[in-house]
Write a protein that holds these residues in place. Structure first.
Motif, PDB file in Angstrom:
ATOM      1  N   GLU A 337       0.834  -1.201   0.000  1.00 38.00           N
ATOM      2  CA  GLU A 337       0.000   0.000   0.000  1.00 38.00           C
ATOM      3  C   GLU A 337       0.873   1.257   0.000  1.00 38.00           C
ATOM      4  O   GLU A 337       0.525   2.261  -0.629  1.00 38.00           O
ATOM      5  N   LEU A 338       2.000   1.170   0.704  1.00 36.55           N
ATOM      6  CA  LEU A 338       2.927   2.299   0.727  1.00 36.55           C
ATOM      7  C   LEU A 338       3.435   2.606  -0.677  1.00 36.55           C
ATOM      8  O   LEU A 338       3.470   3.770  -1.095  1.00 36.55           O
ATOM      9  N   ALA A 339       3.824   1.565  -1.431  1.00 41.04           N
ATOM     10  CA  ALA A 339       4.325   1.775  -2.789  1.00 41.04           C
ATOM     11  C   ALA A 339       3.265   2.444  -3.658  1.00 41.04           C
ATOM     12  O   ALA A 339       3.562   3.361  -4.432  1.00 41.04           O
ATOM     13  N   ALA A 340       2.011   1.999  -3.517  1.00 43.36           N
ATOM     14  CA  ALA A 340       0.935   2.599  -4.310  1.00 43.36           C
ATOM     15  C   ALA A 340       0.693   4.050  -3.896  1.00 43.36           C
ATOM     16  O   ALA A 340       0.463   4.919  -4.748  1.00 43.36           O
ATOM     17  N   SER A 341       0.746   4.320  -2.587  1.00 47.09           N
ATOM     18  CA  SER A 341       0.483   5.677  -2.099  1.00 47.09           C
ATOM     19  C   SER A 341       1.579   6.649  -2.504  1.00 47.09           C
ATOM     20  O   SER A 341       1.310   7.827  -2.781  1.00 47.09           O
ATOM     21  N   LEU A 342       2.823   6.158  -2.537  1.00 47.68           N
ATOM     22  CA  LEU A 342       3.951   7.057  -2.827  1.00 47.68           C
ATOM     23  C   LEU A 342       4.172   7.254  -4.318  1.00 47.68           C
ATOM     24  O   LEU A 342       4.889   8.178  -4.711  1.00 47.68           O
ATOM     25  N   GLY A 343       3.539   6.414  -5.146  1.00 45.29           N
ATOM     26  CA  GLY A 343       3.845   6.442  -6.576  1.00 45.29           C
ATOM     27  C   GLY A 343       3.667   7.791  -7.227  1.00 45.29           C
ATOM     28  O   GLY A 343       4.448   8.181  -8.095  1.00 45.29           O
ATOM     29  N   ALA A 344       2.620   8.542  -6.843  1.00 48.08           N
ATOM     30  CA  ALA A 344       2.327   9.812  -7.519  1.00 48.08           C
ATOM     31  C   ALA A 344       2.665  11.024  -6.661  1.00 48.08           C
ATOM     32  O   ALA A 344       2.324  12.158  -7.024  1.00 48.08           O
ATOM     33  N   GLN A 345       3.330  10.823  -5.512  1.00 51.90           N
ATOM     34  CA  GLN A 345       3.581  11.939  -4.609  1.00 51.90           C
ATOM     35  C   GLN A 345       4.834  12.706  -5.024  1.00 51.90           C
ATOM     36  O   GLN A 345       5.871  12.116  -5.305  1.00 51.90           O
ATOM     37  N   ILE A 346       4.722  14.023  -5.035  1.00 45.39           N
ATOM     38  CA  ILE A 346       5.856  14.881  -5.407  1.00 45.39           C
ATOM     39  C   ILE A 346       6.117  15.951  -4.351  1.00 45.39           C
ATOM     40  O   ILE A 346       6.912  16.854  -4.566  1.00 45.39           O
ATOM     41  N   ASP A 347       5.419  15.833  -3.211  1.00 45.11           N
ATOM     42  CA  ASP A 347       5.581  16.785  -2.119  1.00 45.11           C
ATOM     43  C   ASP A 347       6.283  16.073  -0.964  1.00 45.11           C
ATOM     44  O   ASP A 347       5.802  15.072  -0.447  1.00 45.11           O
ATOM     45  N   THR A 348       7.432  16.596  -0.549  1.00 47.83           N
ATOM     46  CA  THR A 348       8.223  15.960   0.499  1.00 47.83           C
ATOM     47  C   THR A 348       7.429  15.800   1.789  1.00 47.83           C
ATOM     48  O   THR A 348       7.517  14.770   2.466  1.00 47.83           O
ATOM     49  N   ASN A 349       6.637  16.791   2.151  1.00 47.74           N
ATOM     50  CA  ASN A 349       5.870  16.714   3.399  1.00 47.74           C
ATOM     51  C   ASN A 349       4.838  15.590   3.349  1.00 47.74           C
ATOM     52  O   ASN A 349       4.622  14.885   4.332  1.00 47.74           O
ATOM     53  N   VAL A 350       4.178  15.420   2.205  1.00 47.46           N
ATOM     54  CA  VAL A 350       3.189  14.351   2.069  1.00 47.46           C
ATOM     55  C   VAL A 350       3.877  12.986   2.113  1.00 47.46           C
ATOM     56  O   VAL A 350       3.374  12.042   2.731  1.00 47.46           O
ATOM     57  N   VAL A 351       5.039  12.874   1.461  1.00 50.47           N
ATOM     58  CA  VAL A 351       5.799  11.622   1.503  1.00 50.47           C
ATOM     59  C   VAL A 351       6.139  11.261   2.948  1.00 50.47           C
ATOM     60  O   VAL A 351       5.964  10.119   3.384  1.00 50.47           O
ATOM     61  N   ALA A 352       6.612  12.246   3.709  1.00 51.52           N
ATOM     62  CA  ALA A 352       6.966  12.002   5.111  1.00 51.52           C
ATOM     63  C   ALA A 352       5.749  11.538   5.902  1.00 51.52           C
ATOM     64  O   ALA A 352       5.835  10.599   6.709  1.00 51.52           O
TER      65      ALA A 352
END
Length: 695
Positions: A337-352
């Motif tokens: 689920e983490l891989a799917a959630s992070l796939g389209a993220q480009i904001d460092t704060n959201v990734v964290a």
């Protein structure tokens, strides 16, 4: 199989991103850009012809490839001549000291003498004078220095896109690995017991990781190894016994190391035997038959097999470790689920935030956290579930990062108490902490750490450490993508700004105007609470919104004297011109309505369509306020330069008529909250106070 540098280059320059970059240069400079593989005399960014020939008259095209096979650029920037006689500049694109291709800038002439020579060559090729003149007329005159600057910008963009493609391929490889891990883990968790069928399916997944045609799992039985499961075209049967002392698998079991052995008769296959270890115990051996011509094995594939072997070891020991397997499976589901959630993220704060939520779901801990020290960040996020003191947390951070957090505080310290009364007074420390920590890596560079710690007397298992490494791998890649996006975005914005300046879009506008308008627009957008994507659109719109003025006479743009009706109409057409340019460029299409309507008025008295109120796009309303305030304070457009106070008063006076009152209020609120750096157009935060860690 590993992807070659050539394959990465082919994929990169067939993308819409590269076509958009080439389109920007074509629209802005008139020159054309393509990517060539001179070793094969082929273009990578077009089917057979470079972009200049694709734009040329049909009678001027050549049926062969663009360049003779003996054309090999040897310098950082080389002058090359294509089959059609056009002079071009080429610069190499390198990756790991290997030249993958060359960026070629063509479709221009550097002197009138060169233009005349090209005209004569075209006549000699059989073109009519009219055809030759028409084609020559379309070629811009660009100095050698300016052409080299364009080529340098193109090469930078090409390298950035090449890195992004490489990262995407690596991410896809990690996702495939994760799929195999989850698939194998699912089989282990759902099987009633580790029977032949379940183990054979897992063995088949394992040999796929190294592209082996056959494999077998062997377990110790006295002084022998017994075939427990097999797959592919392996010769033999389940239950066969293999001597421990004289075989490749026996050596791997006894030495606790992977052993590779070629057949004695020099046959086409080589045997690889890998011990299946759980902790310090060797539970069996995975043996695979590999084609000798595929050796040596790719290191990444072999590393995945080593990691995957832990699943087989778990399956062999599942009766004792059932509870641990179940927990590991839940963790890998979370990682999926983490891989799917992070796939389209480009904001460092959201990734964290996503990574920290995954830590909370995957582990039992008293304290957990993320330390990020790469890409100019100095940040720590701490989550506390159990009783812990500030001293505890500082000691854990020192153990994780090697840094004394009390003596050298982090620039950004985010603390979350996930349990009641999680923090005790200083000096009241819990028992010794069990710590699991993993590096956050981007390539070969460590950019931070993930950690979990517990003080309840329990310890983290090898599966916990493996899960943490998996989460850290995805997190490092996601932080890398976010940083890469920021670099691509900044490079793209700088490229747009540089092109705008280089071709004279703002030859009648003071230096830095676009940047000042952009800063004002971003400040308004932040006050309005716009999301990341809209703020990025505002950034590009602020830099590019005046592109439509490039064709207007200077006296009109300067506002000198009384303008005629025709001149006024000419000036008012620039939003439509700018919007038409943006419409043709893939990465700027979203800006089309913003650029078209940024001179509309709130009361409907603006142009080009007389929109009013919220019928005007929000970003256009924001840009209108930002541009107006900048013009008032800089004196652009022929109006006198006003003081900050006068401009503010005039902006308030026109609120509700020319400008959206909400946007005006947002800008004024930004002024009240932020300090305006004189003469630069940049905002800076007021002096912040750093609160101490509250015990």
């Amino acid at each position: 199989m590993p992807v070659s540098g050539r394959d990465i280059a082919v994929r990169t320059f067939a993308t819409a991103e590269w076509r958009s970059v080439a389109d920007v240069f074509m629209q802005a400079t008139g020159a054309t850009a393509c990517v060539m593989d001179f070793s094969s005399a082929e273009t990578l960014s077009q089917a057979t012809l470079c972009s200049c020939c694709n734009c040329a008259a049909a009678s001027f095209r050549t049926p062969e490839t663009c360049f003779n096979s003996d054309v090999v650029p040897r310098l950082k920037i080389s002058r090359v001549v294509c089959r059609s006689g056009l002079t071009s500049l080429a610069a190499p694109i390198e990756r790991k000291d290997q030249v993958l291709a060359h960026v070629v800038l063509s479709g221009f002439v550097t002197s009138t003498r060169e233009r005349r020579g090209l005209y004569e060559r075209m006549l000699a090729r059989g073109l009519s004078e009219e055809q030759a003149r028409r084609f020559i007329k379309g070629l811009p005159l660009v100095s050698r220095r300016q052409a080299e600057a364009y080529l340098s910008m193109l090469t930078t963009s090409a390298k950035t896109l090449l890195g992004a493609t490489s990262d995407r391929i690596a991410a896809a490889s990690r996702v495939e690995e994760l799929r195999l891990f989850v698939s194998a883990g699912h089989q282990i968790a759902t099987a009633d017991h580790s029977d032949e069928s379940a183990l054979s399916a897992i063995a088949e997944e394992a040999i796929r990781l190294i592209d082996a045609p056959a494999g077998v799992i062997l377990c110790p039985r006295g002084s022998n190894l017994e075939v427990t499961a097999l797959c592919g075209d392996w010769r033999g049967s389940v239950g066969d016994l293999v001597p421990m002392g004289t075989t490749v698998s026996g050596k791997a079991f006894q030495m606790r190391n992977t052993v590779v052995s070629s057949s004695a008769d020099g046959g086409p296959f080589t045997t690889l035997a890998m011990p299946l270890m759980l902790g310090k115990r060797v539970l069996g051996v995975l043996e695979a038959r590999i084609e000798s011509k595929k050796l040596p094995l790719d290191k990444d594939r072999l590393s995945r097999l080593v990691r995957f072997s832990s699943f087989i070891a778990i399956a062999l020991d599942r009766d004792k470790e059932r509870r641990e397997v179940d927990r590991a499976m839940v963790g890998y589901v979370y990682m999926s689920e983490l891989a799917a959630s992070l796939g389209a993220q480009i904001d460092t704060n959201v990734v964290a935030q996503i990574v920290e939520e995954t830590l909370s779901r995957s582990f039992a801990f008293g304290v957990a956290g993320l330390v990020l020290t790469g890409w100019g960040r100095d940040r720590v996020d701490v989550i506390a579930c159990d009783t812990a003191s500030k001293t505890d947390i500082d000691q854990l951070l020192e153990a994780v990062s090697g840094r004394d957090a009390a003596a050298q505080p982090f620039a950004e310290y985010n603390f979350v108490s996930a349990g009641a009364d999680a923090i005790l007074a200083d000096g009241v420390c819990a028992e010794d902490w069990a710590l699991a920590v993993c590096d956050l890596n981007c390539g070969e560079i460590t950019v931070g750490w993930l950690f979990v710690a517990r003080g309840d007397g329990e310890h983290y298992s090898q599966q916990d450490h493996a899960l943490l490494r998996g989460i850290a791998g995805h997190a490092g890649a996601a932080f890398g993508r976010a940083a890469l996006f920021r670099r691509v975005r900044d490079d793209y914005a700088r490229t747009v700004a540089a092109l705008s300046a280089s071709i004279g879009y703002h030859r009648h506008v003071s230096k830095g105007r676009s940047s000042r308008v952009t800063d004002l627009a971003i400040a308004i957008g932040k006050e309005l609470g716009l999301d990341f994507e809209l703020l990025e659109q505002l950034r590009l719109a602020g830099l590019f919104h005046e592109v439509g003025r490039s064709g207007s006479p200077e006296e009109i743009m300067l506002g000198s004297g009384t303008l005629t009706t025709e001149e006024i109409e000419s000036a008012r057409r620039h939003p439509e011109v700018g919007a038409s340019v943006a419409e043709q460029i893939e990465l700027l299409k979203a800006l089309t309505p913003v650029m078209l309507h940024h001179h509309e008025h709130w009361d409907g008295s603006g142009y080009p369509e007389g929109l009013r109120g919220d019928k005007i796009p929000l970003l256009s309303r924001v840009l209108a306020v930002a541009e107006a305030f900048e013009s008032m304070t800089s004196g652009e457009g022929g109006q006198g330069k006003r003081s900050f106070k006068e401009a503010r008063e005039k902006l308030e006076a026109f609120s509700g008529t020319n400008y959206d009152p909400e946007c005006v209020a947002a800008l004024l609120a930004a002024f009240d909250r932020l300090a305006l750096a004189g003469g630069t157009g940049l905002f800076v935060e007021a002096q912040a106070t750093h609160s101490e860690f509250v015990a």
